[in-house]
Structures are given as C-alpha cells and as structure tokens.
Design an enzyme around this catalytic site. Structure first.
Site, mmCIF file in Angstrom:
data_model
loop_
_atom_site.group_PDB
_atom_site.id
_atom_site.type_symbol
_atom_site.label_atom_id
_atom_site.label_comp_id
_atom_site.label_asym_id
_atom_site.label_seq_id
_atom_site.Cartn_x
_atom_site.Cartn_y
_atom_site.Cartn_z
ATOM 1 N N HIS A 46 0.841 -1.206 0.000
ATOM 2 C CA HIS A 46 0.000 0.000 0.000
ATOM 3 C C HIS A 46 0.872 1.251 0.000
ATOM 4 O O HIS A 46 2.054 1.221 0.360
ATOM 5 C CB HIS A 46 -0.923 0.012 1.220
ATOM 6 C CG HIS A 46 -0.186 -0.026 2.521
ATOM 7 N ND1 HIS A 46 0.483 1.062 3.053
ATOM 8 C CD2 HIS A 46 0.021 -1.038 3.391
ATOM 9 C CE1 HIS A 46 1.043 0.735 4.183
ATOM 10 N NE2 HIS A 46 0.796 -0.545 4.418
ATOM 11 N N ASP A 85 4.060 -4.457 3.833
ATOM 12 C CA ASP A 85 5.505 -4.713 3.863
ATOM 13 C C ASP A 85 5.793 -6.129 4.354
ATOM 14 O O ASP A 85 6.720 -6.789 3.867
ATOM 15 C CB ASP A 85 6.235 -3.681 4.730
ATOM 16 C CG ASP A 85 5.647 -3.511 6.121
ATOM 17 O OD1 ASP A 85 4.689 -4.225 6.477
ATOM 18 O OD2 ASP A 85 6.151 -2.642 6.865
#
Length: 461
Positions: free
Chosen positions: A80, A362
């Site tokens: 994102h 992540d």
C-alpha cells in the site's frame, strides 16, 4: 492466530529525489534538500527513499524483452501507499496530516480529480465480505490511524499509469474489450490496501467497467489462503523475534535514545518502546513535519538517526542468521505456489487471469523477496511493487520465460533459482520451469523435506 513481525526498515536506493513541499499548511522543514546519493549508507537518505515522495518520473525495466518475445501474463504484488501511523507516541500531539483528497495540493496527479469522482460510482463492483463496507478513497480532514494519505493515492496512480504505458499501450496485454475473467484482484481487508489497489487500477484501466471488477478479500497478510497451518513457520518467526530482541538490548546507543525520548514525553522507557515510535516518526519525516515537542524538550533528528541506524544493523544481521529466510520460505510458499499454478495454466494456453494484482503490506513483500533469494533488495518502501512477467518465445512457442522486477529494476538473476542461468544463455530472462521447480521442490530442500506439509511439521534435527 495472526503473527505480526516488526521488521527492520531496509530501504531501496533509487535516483536522488528533490523535496517538493508536501505541506498543505505552513510547516517547518525537517529535511535538507538532497541532490546526490551519499557514498555510504545514510539513515536519513534511506528514510527519504522509503517515503517514496512522488516528484519525478520513474524509469523502469518492466516490459523489456527481445522483439520476438510475446508478453502473455503479468502478476503484480504491491505494498500500500503512504499511510498515517499505526501507533502514536504517548503524550504527544498526533501528526497534523490531512487525508482529504485535494487535487490542488501537492503531491497531486492529473487524474486525481477524475479518480475521486469515479470512486463514488463503484457500487456495482463485486467485493468479498467486509471489503464492500470500506471507503474507496481516504476522506478525513485529520487522518485516522493507518489511513492512506493523498501521497499514498498519488503513488499508486503513478504506478498504474506507468504499468499501463508498458503493458497496455505497448504490449497489448489487455485489449479494450477485456473481460472480468482476465483479471484476478486480491487485497487484505484494510482500507489502505483496497484504496491502493483501486488507485492503481484506475490509471491502469481508466474508467473501467465497475461490473468487471471482482475484488477478493485475503484475511492473511502473507496470503496463505487455505494453507496457513504451518507450525514450523511460527517457530522460525518466534526465533527471529528473539534474535531481534537480543540485538536491540545489546545496543547501548539505542537504549540511551529511548531513555532520553521517554523523559521528553514523560513516560516509562518500556512504554515508549512498546509504542513503536519509529512508525510515528517516519510519518513526521515523510510529510516534512517537525518532530513532536513537550515542555521538557523535543524529539529530534539525532533520535531518529539512531533508531534508523539500528534498523539497518538489524537488517544485516537478519540476512546473516537465516532465521528469517527459513520463516520466509514457509510463509510465502502458498502465494508462490498459486503464482506458479497460474503461470503454468497460461503457458498451456488458458486466457484467464492474465493480469493479477495483490494489494498487500511490507510484511507480505519482504518475505517473498527473501524466499526468492533477492538479498540485495531492501525493505519495501511505500507503494513498492514486485512484478512477475511471463513471456512466450516467438521462435519456440512452447517455451516460456519469466522476468521478476522490483520497483522497476530487473532482479531476475538475483534469484536463487536463476542466478547462474544468464552465464549460459543469451536470453535476458529465466525459463519458467526453473521457477516451477524452485517452488514445487527446491524450497523444501533446506528443511530436508519434499513437500510444504512435511516442511511445516518436521522439527529440525
């Protein structure tokens, strides 16, 4: 149970970027202009790269192949975009970041206004479960915790535009009459991943037909779907977390910084550490906002540098100790196996799911990079993208090859399964079967196993 691993932030050096004045209000500058890449690793420079401020056009190597090769599939895994912190530093004012989308405010994008209008028409899209109840773009005047910012939206509008120019305009991967079956879209259940996916899709397929959009919900941040039962994965994750803790308690400079910061905000050191202050400080840093102050003093750049430097040291040790690598192999096998299955179907002539988008975090991208053996790739920045391209050899139509690209850089020959192939071949890509063999067999060799189930349940000797 969902396991969360707080990874060290290890960043990807790119072309030097110039600060472009991100402040919607009058704010103090905390970052000097940086015009050249430093000769050695610099925590401040790498933090700037991690922010991924969209200021200049990005060069990429996606879509490059000999003229007689045909692109037949693209699978994209994204992190994102820029978000508001997930944690708050106790007894300090929250960063004053506006999450309303304003095309007149920098950073912006030529299609931002059209994107906002189009997202309001998205009721016809098919979205699994809770996804349909999430907002399709950020809209709070003061960002909520973890909310995508305007910077985050613009980062993925740029990603989609770049991929469109390569894969649609140049390679005609999808024609104007594309169907819903040619897309596979999957996102975690966070508004920031859903909104990032929609921003990328909007510029990749401008004014797409909402009825063709089917967004699947993935409950696991490692996208393990129905194959999440893996006790040994959890074992290696716990071992890695113990390694992280051991390294941190040995770092006297880091401890002094935490003690000093705790005094400034007036809380116990343990409470400050638990609030994960780097997550909040990165937001101040990326948005060019002064670090927080109290009556006792101010958190400053020296505090930030010491924490960041420790993260870089942690990343180096993480690669040496291999515990994270073992975790990554088991964590990512379900996702990589799904990828291999799809690529094989397309290589056999199927025309479905030729463009795939996974919108993730992540903690999704980082283990995939590690499992593939791409050790030179650093921690995923905001709006990072990992791309798998499948190519057909026009001279030998039954032969298929893959290229793997990270943030536009070709990392195919950094992978453990194809790092020596280029020495023996003139083709700038890797045979598909090498990737298939790696995922189906070679990933388990280090565990003395022959299958994912066995590796997940076999205790190390």
């Amino acid at each position: 149970m969902v396991y969360v691993l707080y990874l060290s932030v290890h960043l990807i050096p790119v072309n030097p970027i110039r600060e472009d004045g991100l402040n919607p209000k009058s704010r103090k500058r905390i970052m000097p202009d940086l015009l050249t890449e430093p000769p050695a690793i610099d925590p401040v420079y790498e933090a700037r790269v991690y922010c991924n401020i969209p200021t200049i056009a990005e060069r990429s190597m996606e879509g490059h192949a000999p003229h007689y090769f045909k692109l037949v599939s693209v699978q994209v895994l994204i992190r994102h975009g820029d978000r508001y912190p997930l944690y708050a530093i106790p007894k300090t004012k929250r960063p004053d970041i506006d999450c309303m989308l304003l095309p007149s405010r920098k950073p912006s994008h030529p299609q931002l206004e059209a994107f906002i209008k189009y997202m309001s028409k998205g009721s016809a899209a098919q979205m699994d479960g809770s996804l349909s109840s999430l907002p399709r773009y950020p809209s709070h005047s003061l960002c909520e915790m973890g909310e995508l910012t305007q910077t985050g939206v613009v980062q993925h509008l740029r990603n989609g535009q770049l991929l469109r120019e390569i894969y649609i305009s140049k390679h005609k991967l999808l024609l104007s009459d594309w169907t819903a079956k040619q897309l596979y879209l999957e996102t975690t259940g966070k508004s920031r991943t859903l909104q990032s996916a929609l921003a990328l899709l909007y510029t990749f397929l401008p004014d797409f037909d909402w009825k063709k959009i089917n967004l699947r919900h993935q409950w696991s941040t490692i996208f393990c779907s129905g194959s999440c039962d893996c006790p040994m994965r959890n074992h290696y994750l716990e071992e890695e977390q113990r390694r992280q803790y051991s390294l941190r308690v040995k770092n006297n400079d880091l401890e002094k910084i935490y003690v000093d910061m705790a005094k400034i905000v007036g809380i116990p050191t343990r409470q400050l550490r638990a609030s994960n202050p780097i997550d909040s400080l990165l937001c101040y840093f990326c948005h060019n906002v002064s670090f927080p102050c109290t009556k006792t003093g101010c958190i400053g750049m020296e505090h930030f540098k010491v924490i960041k430097r420790h993260q870089l040291e942690d990343e180096r040790e993480r690669q040496e100790k291999k515990l994270y690598f073992l975790y990554a192999l088991l964590a990512t096998h379900p996702l990589l196996n799904q990828t291999v299955n799809r690529l094989q179907r397309i290589a056999e002539g199927k025309k479905e799911e030729v463009f795939v988008l996974y919108s993730a975090h992540d903690v999704t991208l980082s283990p995939v990079l590690s499992a593939l053996g791409i050790t030179e790739a650093r921690f995923p920045r905001f709006a990072a993208r990992l791309v798998f391209e499948l190519w057909q050899d026009g001279k030998r139509p039954k032969e298929h090859f893959i290229r793997i690209l990270y943030n536009g850089a070709d990392v195919t020959f950094q992978t453990s399964f194809c790092k020596d192939y280029y020495k023996r071949s003139s083709k700038p890509m890797c045979p598909l079967e090498k990737f298939v063999n790696f995922v189906r067999r070679d990933m388990f060799l280090i565990f003395n196993s022959t299958s994912y189930y066995d590796a997940c349940h076999r205790r190390p000797l």
